[in-house]
Design a protein around this motif. Structure first.
Motif, PDB file in Angstrom:
ATOM      1  N   THR A  97      49.011  30.067  -4.895  1.00 16.97           N
ATOM      2  CA  THR A  97      49.555  29.758  -3.580  1.00 16.97           C
ATOM      3  C   THR A  97      48.402  29.461  -2.629  1.00 16.97           C
ATOM      4  O   THR A  97      47.512  28.684  -2.961  1.00 16.97           O
ATOM      5  CB  THR A  97      50.471  30.904  -3.093  1.00 16.97           C
ATOM      6  OG1 THR A  97      50.918  30.637  -1.781  1.00 16.97           O
ATOM      7  CG2 THR A  97      49.786  32.257  -3.144  1.00 16.97           C
ATOM      8  N   SER A  98      48.349  30.100  -1.472  1.00 13.10           N
ATOM      9  CA  SER A  98      47.316  29.812  -0.487  1.00 13.10           C
ATOM     10  C   SER A  98      45.959  30.307  -0.978  1.00 13.10           C
ATOM     11  O   SER A  98      45.826  30.841  -2.078  1.00 13.10           O
ATOM     12  CB  SER A  98      47.672  30.488   0.834  1.00 13.10           C
ATOM     13  OG  SER A  98      47.770  31.888   0.653  1.00 13.10           O
ATOM     14  N   THR A 128      57.118  31.636  -2.597  1.00 13.09           N
ATOM     15  CA  THR A 128      56.527  31.865  -3.910  1.00 13.09           C
ATOM     16  C   THR A 128      56.583  33.347  -4.245  1.00 13.09           C
ATOM     17  O   THR A 128      56.772  33.734  -5.395  1.00 13.09           O
ATOM     18  CB  THR A 128      55.066  31.377  -3.927  1.00 13.09           C
ATOM     19  OG1 THR A 128      55.036  30.005  -3.550  1.00 13.09           O
ATOM     20  CG2 THR A 128      54.449  31.534  -5.305  1.00 13.09           C
ATOM     21  N   GLU A 129      56.451  34.185  -3.221  1.00 12.68           N
ATOM     22  CA  GLU A 129      56.433  35.631  -3.426  1.00 12.68           C
ATOM     23  C   GLU A 129      57.817  36.237  -3.617  1.00 12.68           C
ATOM     24  O   GLU A 129      57.926  37.359  -4.123  1.00 12.68           O
ATOM     25  CB  GLU A 129      55.759  36.329  -2.233  1.00 12.68           C
ATOM     26  CG  GLU A 129      54.285  36.054  -2.085  1.00 12.68           C
ATOM     27  CD  GLU A 129      53.966  34.793  -1.297  1.00 12.68           C
ATOM     28  OE1 GLU A 129      52.812  34.614  -0.898  1.00 12.68           O
ATOM     29  OE2 GLU A 129      54.894  33.967  -1.080  1.00 12.68           O
ATOM     30  N   TYR A 135      49.201  40.339  -5.515  1.00 13.51           N
ATOM     31  CA  TYR A 135      48.361  39.162  -5.659  1.00 13.51           C
ATOM     32  C   TYR A 135      47.292  39.485  -6.701  1.00 13.51           C
ATOM     33  O   TYR A 135      46.804  40.611  -6.773  1.00 13.51           O
ATOM     34  CB  TYR A 135      47.713  38.780  -4.324  1.00 13.51           C
ATOM     35  CG  TYR A 135      48.717  38.318  -3.298  1.00 13.51           C
ATOM     36  CD1 TYR A 135      49.256  37.039  -3.343  1.00 13.51           C
ATOM     37  CD2 TYR A 135      49.141  39.173  -2.284  1.00 13.51           C
ATOM     38  CE1 TYR A 135      50.191  36.623  -2.410  1.00 13.51           C
ATOM     39  CE2 TYR A 135      50.066  38.769  -1.348  1.00 13.51           C
ATOM     40  CZ  TYR A 135      50.596  37.496  -1.415  1.00 13.51           C
ATOM     41  OH  TYR A 135      51.519  37.088  -0.497  1.00 13.51           O
TER      42      TYR A 135
END
Length: 505
Positions: A181-182, A314-315, A365
């Motif tokens: 993701t980011s 996404t999470e 994460y």
């Protein structure tokens, strides 16, 4: 559900599983249910024969379709962790992500290898480096899934005996999938979902698809959509899944011929299909990017019984959903995305950021400790009914004359009839100040003077957040979900203003 899917596929092996469209919009069968089950079993046997064992990571760069689904089913069966890779992310980004995930093997189809530049490596150079693909030195070998093209990595191979391949029997808190993701090139960020979390998300999607009592939760009515979260629940309940055609004109013909009961398309796909004259039926779902009330109303006007906007990250997929009628009836400021779905908890922290938690939330994460709350990066409030109302992105902020302006709070007002897409962006004005610019993409055939008149009242109602300028242009999109690229839109606005385009809002 993933455990049930293999049994469901083998129960009716002769029935179609994955469909696609010809140029005329006619349906062709890409794989039957039995073929899909056999392919997943063959991939599992090949991976097991290579020595991969529960907990190992496998990178996956395979286009959506039967092969991608079979790969993910094989990983699930063996207890392997799949790292979803985007070959078009750029060499530096891709290498940084691979270095973080450390896959024991990368599975890629020929198209992914060509996009990433891997397939262009001379074979003799690869032999000299004693690697299948020297660009991935130290980051794991690569195997080709599906047909090979010149320069591709060796084939995964599906000739290993399928007997004796174990079925994972470990705990549900084991890792199932990594999705990037980011983050930055130097510090990439990846979301890790556990097996339990992935299963919970699919159960939630399945409950949405079967919420209509008329369906009885069964039946073989086709579903149109290409994501993993559409394929698995639909196939488990016996429905074939049609992959959306890429061409808007073909997609419109595909919808007319297929008449799916449920359709899942991103907002850009919906806008393009509507522009091509598409007609809908049943229920239409959209997400992965903002979906305005006007867009959902257009979908219903084009024949859909219901048009739903799905709020997902996404999470945590999915988190909330709202039907077009409820969204259209909402008159307050901000963007109503609906009540949290069953099992999802929502809260707002002291900075106004939306926090979410639930069984389908990511575990952590990669490289970080678990955290029960997902920090969405969205500013939001919960209304009196507990529904989530977005008020912009925490980071998507424009600083104008010492005033913080959150574009997402005002962008819904730009979506008047005739507007395809609208965003508010900041354009540097010197000394750290910014100009606030409204960039509006008209629907095909709608004249700009008429849109300017229709936007005059919504712009006036923005008060102190009224934009400094209004531009009409096609808004750049980015990423797999084709969301508005705000940085590119800001650069576009700066260039148009410098050229004397646009006018006061």
């Amino acid at each position: 559900m993933l455990d049930r899917l293999e049994h469901a596929l083998r129960a009716r092996p002769e029935r179609p599983a994955v469909l696609s469209a010809t140029r005329t919009g006619a349906t062709r069968v890409r794989a039957t249910r039995g073929e899909l089950a056999e392919l997943a079993q063959a991939y599992a046997a090949a991976l097991h024969a290579r020595g991969l064992r529960p907990g190992d990571t496998v990178g996956v760069a395979v286009r959506p379709g039967p092969r991608a689904l079979a790969v993910l089913l094989a990983l699930w069966r063996l207890g392997l962790r799949g790292a979803v890779l985007d070959p078009g992310a750029g060499a530096e980004v891709l290498r940084a992500r691979l270095a973080l995930a450390r896959p024991a093997l990368v599975l890629a189809d020929a198209a992914a290898q060509a996009v990433a530049g891997w397939a262009r490596t001379p074979a003799r150079r690869a032999r000299r480096a004693r690697l299948e693909l020297p660009e991935l030195a130290g980051l794991g070998p690569v195997a080709t899934v599906g047909p090979r093209l010149p320069g591709c990595a060796p084939a995964l191979g599906t000739g290993a005996p399928c007997t004796g391949v174990p079925v994972y029997g470990g705990t549900d808190d084991a890792d199932a999938v990594i999705v990037f993701t980011s983050g930055t090139t130097s510090r990439p960020r990846a979301v890790v979902h556990s097996r339990a979390g992935l299963a919970a998300g699919m159960d939630t999607v399945a409950s949405l698809f079967t919420a209509d009592p008329a369906s009885g939760g069964q039946g073989a009515e086709p579903v149109l959509g290409g994501t993993f979260f559409v394929l698995v629940p639909s196939l488990t309940r016996g429905a074939p899944v049609a992959l959306p055609a890429r061409s808007p004109a073909v997609l419109a013909r595909q919808l007319r011929r297929l008449r799916p009961r449920d359709t899942y398309l991103t907002p850009p796909q919906l806008r393009d299909a509507l522009g091509a004259g598409a007609r809908f039926g049943g229920r239409v779902w959209t997400g992965s990017a903002p979906a305005s009330a006007a867009l959902l109303d257009r979908v219903r006007a084009a024949g859909a019984d219901q048009a739903w906007g799905v709020y997902a990250l996404t999470e945590l997929f999915p988190a909330a959903a709202v039907e077009s009628r409820e969204k259209a009836a909402f008159t307050g400021p901000g963007d109503l995305v609906g009540a949290p779905l069953p099992g999802v908890r929502a809260a707002v922290d002291g900075d106004g950021q939306l926090l979410l938690a639930g069984p389908a939330a990511r575990d952590r994460y990669l490289g970080e400790d678990p955290d029960p709350w997902v920090r969405t990066g969205d500013r939001a409030r919960l209304d009196g009914a507990g529904r989530i109302v977005l008020e912009g992105r925490c980071k998507d902020m424009v600083l104008r004359r010492a005033e913080n302006i959150y574009p997402g709070l005002y962008e819904p007002g730009l979506h008047v009839p005739g507007v395809e897409l609208g965003v508010l962006v900041g354009v540097p004005a010197g000394d750290g100040d910014e100009r606030l610019v409204a960039v509006v993409q008209p629907q095909r055939g709608v004249p700009e003077p008429a849109l300017r008149a229709a936007l005059s009242d919504p712009l006036r109602r923005m008060g102190t957040a009224r934009p400094d300028a209004l531009l009409f242009a096609r808004i750049p999109l980015s990423g797999r979900s084709r969301k508005p690229d705000r940085a590119a839109a800001s650069a576009l606005a700066a260039g148009l203003l410098a050229a004397g385009r646009g006018g006061p809002a």
